[in-house]
Design a protein around this motif. Structure first.
Motif, PDB file in Angstrom:
ATOM      1  N   ASP A  73      36.686   6.608 -61.507  1.00  0.00           N
ATOM      2  CA  ASP A  73      36.180   7.712 -60.707  1.00  0.00           C
ATOM      3  C   ASP A  73      36.881   7.640 -59.354  1.00  0.00           C
ATOM      4  N   ARG A  74      37.910   8.440 -59.186  1.00  0.00           N
ATOM      5  CA  ARG A  74      38.712   8.393 -57.963  1.00  0.00           C
ATOM      6  C   ARG A  74      37.919   8.816 -56.740  1.00  0.00           C
ATOM      7  N   GLY A  75      36.995   9.747 -56.923  1.00  0.00           N
ATOM      8  CA  GLY A  75      36.145  10.165 -55.812  1.00  0.00           C
ATOM      9  C   GLY A  75      35.288   9.019 -55.307  1.00  0.00           C
ATOM     10  N   MET A  76      34.737   8.241 -56.251  1.00  0.00           N
ATOM     11  CA  MET A  76      33.933   7.093 -55.878  1.00  0.00           C
ATOM     12  C   MET A  76      34.793   6.040 -55.175  1.00  0.00           C
ATOM     13  N   LEU A  77      36.002   5.803 -55.704  1.00  0.00           N
ATOM     14  CA  LEU A  77      36.903   4.847 -55.064  1.00  0.00           C
ATOM     15  C   LEU A  77      37.246   5.286 -53.647  1.00  0.00           C
ATOM     16  N   ALA A  78      37.542   6.570 -53.463  1.00  0.00           N
ATOM     17  CA  ALA A  78      37.868   7.084 -52.132  1.00  0.00           C
ATOM     18  C   ALA A  78      36.692   6.880 -51.188  1.00  0.00           C
ATOM     19  N   ASP A  79      35.480   7.117 -51.677  1.00  0.00           N
ATOM     20  CA  ASP A  79      34.290   6.926 -50.853  1.00  0.00           C
ATOM     21  C   ASP A  79      34.124   5.460 -50.460  1.00  0.00           C
ATOM     22  N   VAL A  80      34.325   4.560 -51.410  1.00  0.00           N
ATOM     23  CA  VAL A  80      34.194   3.129 -51.136  1.00  0.00           C
ATOM     24  C   VAL A  80      35.237   2.683 -50.114  1.00  0.00           C
ATOM     25  N   ALA A 126      41.605  -3.775 -45.896  1.00  0.00           N
ATOM     26  CA  ALA A 126      40.278  -3.298 -46.306  1.00  0.00           C
ATOM     27  C   ALA A 126      40.403  -2.352 -47.491  1.00  0.00           C
ATOM     28  N   ALA A 127      41.368  -1.450 -47.430  1.00  0.00           N
ATOM     29  CA  ALA A 127      41.565  -0.504 -48.531  1.00  0.00           C
ATOM     30  C   ALA A 127      42.000  -1.239 -49.796  1.00  0.00           C
ATOM     31  N   SER A 128      42.932  -2.155 -49.666  1.00  0.00           N
ATOM     32  CA  SER A 128      43.436  -2.902 -50.822  1.00  0.00           C
ATOM     33  C   SER A 128      42.346  -3.748 -51.474  1.00  0.00           C
ATOM     34  N   ALA A 129      41.409  -4.223 -50.679  1.00  0.00           N
ATOM     35  CA  ALA A 129      40.347  -5.084 -51.196  1.00  0.00           C
ATOM     36  C   ALA A 129      39.415  -4.348 -52.139  1.00  0.00           C
ATOM     37  N   SER A 130      39.328  -3.036 -52.016  1.00  0.00           N
ATOM     38  CA  SER A 130      38.390  -2.289 -52.844  1.00  0.00           C
ATOM     39  C   SER A 130      39.061  -1.499 -53.960  1.00  0.00           C
ATOM     40  N   LEU A 131      40.340  -1.705 -54.151  1.00  0.00           N
ATOM     41  CA  LEU A 131      41.093  -0.974 -55.178  1.00  0.00           C
ATOM     42  C   LEU A 131      41.691  -1.942 -56.185  1.00  0.00           C
ATOM     43  N   PRO A 132      41.959  -1.468 -57.407  1.00  0.00           N
ATOM     44  CA  PRO A 132      42.707  -2.317 -58.340  1.00  0.00           C
ATOM     45  C   PRO A 132      44.060  -2.707 -57.729  1.00  0.00           C
ATOM     46  N   ARG A 133      44.556  -3.827 -58.118  1.00  0.00           N
ATOM     47  CA  ARG A 133      45.744  -4.425 -57.506  1.00  0.00           C
ATOM     48  C   ARG A 133      47.005  -3.562 -57.608  1.00  0.00           C
ATOM     49  N   PHE A 134      47.106  -2.722 -58.632  1.00  0.00           N
ATOM     50  CA  PHE A 134      48.325  -1.949 -58.824  1.00  0.00           C
ATOM     51  C   PHE A 134      48.450  -0.762 -57.870  1.00  0.00           C
ATOM     52  N   TYR A 135      47.422  -0.450 -57.121  1.00  0.00           N
ATOM     53  CA  TYR A 135      47.494   0.670 -56.178  1.00  0.00           C
ATOM     54  C   TYR A 135      48.403   0.346 -55.003  1.00  0.00           C
ATOM     55  N   GLU A 136      49.198   1.335 -54.628  1.00  0.00           N
ATOM     56  CA  GLU A 136      49.996   1.239 -53.411  1.00  0.00           C
ATOM     57  C   GLU A 136      49.207   1.935 -52.314  1.00  0.00           C
ATOM     58  N   VAL A 137      49.013   1.235 -51.192  1.00  0.00           N
ATOM     59  CA  VAL A 137      48.200   1.762 -50.103  1.00  0.00           C
ATOM     60  C   VAL A 137      49.104   2.101 -48.927  1.00  0.00           C
ATOM     61  N   TYR A 138      48.916   3.315 -48.402  1.00  0.00           N
ATOM     62  CA  TYR A 138      49.636   3.766 -47.210  1.00  0.00           C
ATOM     63  C   TYR A 138      48.610   4.227 -46.199  1.00  0.00           C
ATOM     64  N   VAL A 139      48.854   3.893 -44.926  1.00  0.00           N
ATOM     65  CA  VAL A 139      47.907   4.239 -43.871  1.00  0.00           C
ATOM     66  C   VAL A 139      48.615   5.014 -42.769  1.00  0.00           C
ATOM     67  N   ALA A 140      47.835   5.813 -42.047  1.00  0.00           N
ATOM     68  CA  ALA A 140      48.352   6.557 -40.898  1.00  0.00           C
ATOM     69  C   ALA A 140      47.259   6.625 -39.848  1.00  0.00           C
ATOM     70  N   ASN A 141      47.621   6.380 -38.612  1.00  0.00           N
ATOM     71  CA  ASN A 141      46.643   6.406 -37.529  1.00  0.00           C
ATOM     72  C   ASN A 141      46.733   7.703 -36.729  1.00  0.00           C
ATOM     73  N   ASP A 142      46.919   8.789 -37.426  1.00  0.00           N
ATOM     74  CA  ASP A 142      47.029  10.113 -36.817  1.00  0.00           C
ATOM     75  C   ASP A 142      45.994  11.022 -37.467  1.00  0.00           C
ATOM     76  N   ARG A 143      44.983  11.374 -36.703  1.00  0.00           N
ATOM     77  CA  ARG A 143      43.863  12.174 -37.210  1.00  0.00           C
ATOM     78  C   ARG A 143      44.327  13.496 -37.825  1.00  0.00           C
ATOM     79  N   THR A 144      45.427  14.046 -37.358  1.00  0.00           N
ATOM     80  CA  THR A 144      45.905  15.327 -37.893  1.00  0.00           C
ATOM     81  C   THR A 144      46.402  15.200 -39.328  1.00  0.00           C
TER      82      THR A 144
END
Length: 180
Positions: A73-80, A126-144
């Motif tokens: 459930d990707r929506g649930m993962l995004a929420d977590v 934090a994001a990687s800790a709650s996702l399966p290991r194969f996910y690639e995580v990208y972050v951005a510190n720009d609210r826009t």
């Protein structure tokens, strides 16, 4: 990695071998009735907090010797992920998009004592800790950038929008990604 994998597999095989063929059968060879979490909740009014499922091969059925595909459930993962990122002291706002193999996290921070790179590192961990290991995580510190990931919420998944997703990922790579 291999050093932890071999003992884990060996332990699993040992546990499976010890269960025997009569697991879940009563003295007459009939399957014992077990309660699932919903039944326990209805009868006791308490949520036990564990997930449990049990089936026999005949109950589930087999198609081409496969039990079935794992669904997420990707929506649930995004929420977590969003809630976990917001639990970080220096984060004021966060938004997360979870696809089949990528997680894009936008955050706004208030870190005065930490560098952008250090905050990005914490958010990514934090994001990687709650996702399966194969996910690639990208972050951005720009609210826009929230609008960039929010537009995917109404699009169907599949290859039709893969180029838009890749463009968005390339944009995210321009922001600090931490040392992970």
């Amino acid at each position: 990695m291999k050093n932890r994998f071999v003992p884990a597999v060996a332990s699993l095989l040992l546990l499976c071998a010890c269960t025997g063929n009569n697991a879940g059968l009563d003295n007459n060879g009939q399957r014992m009735q077990t309660l699932d979490n919903d039944t326990l909740m209805a009868e006791t009014g308490r949520d036990f907090g564990y997930g449990f499922s049990r089936y026999t091969e005949n109950e589930v059925g087999r198609a081409n010797n496969t039990v079935g595909a794992l669904t997420v459930d990707r929506g649930m993962l995004a929420d977590v992920v969003t809630r976990l990122v917001l639990s970080l002291e220096q984060i004021e706002e966060a938004a997360t998009l979870v696809t089949d193999k990528y997680a894009l996290v936008v955050y706004e921070d208030r870190a005065q004592q930490m560098t952008e790179e250090e905050v990005a590192e914490q958010v990514k961990r934090a994001a990687s800790a709650s996702l399966p290991r194969f996910y690639e995580v990208y972050v951005a510190n720009d609210r826009t950038r929230i609008r960039d990931i929010e537009r995917f919420a109404s699009l169907p998944s599949g290859n039709g929008y893969q180029h838009l997703l890749q463009d968005t990922i390339e944009t995210f790579k321009q922001y600090p990604q931490g040392n992970q």
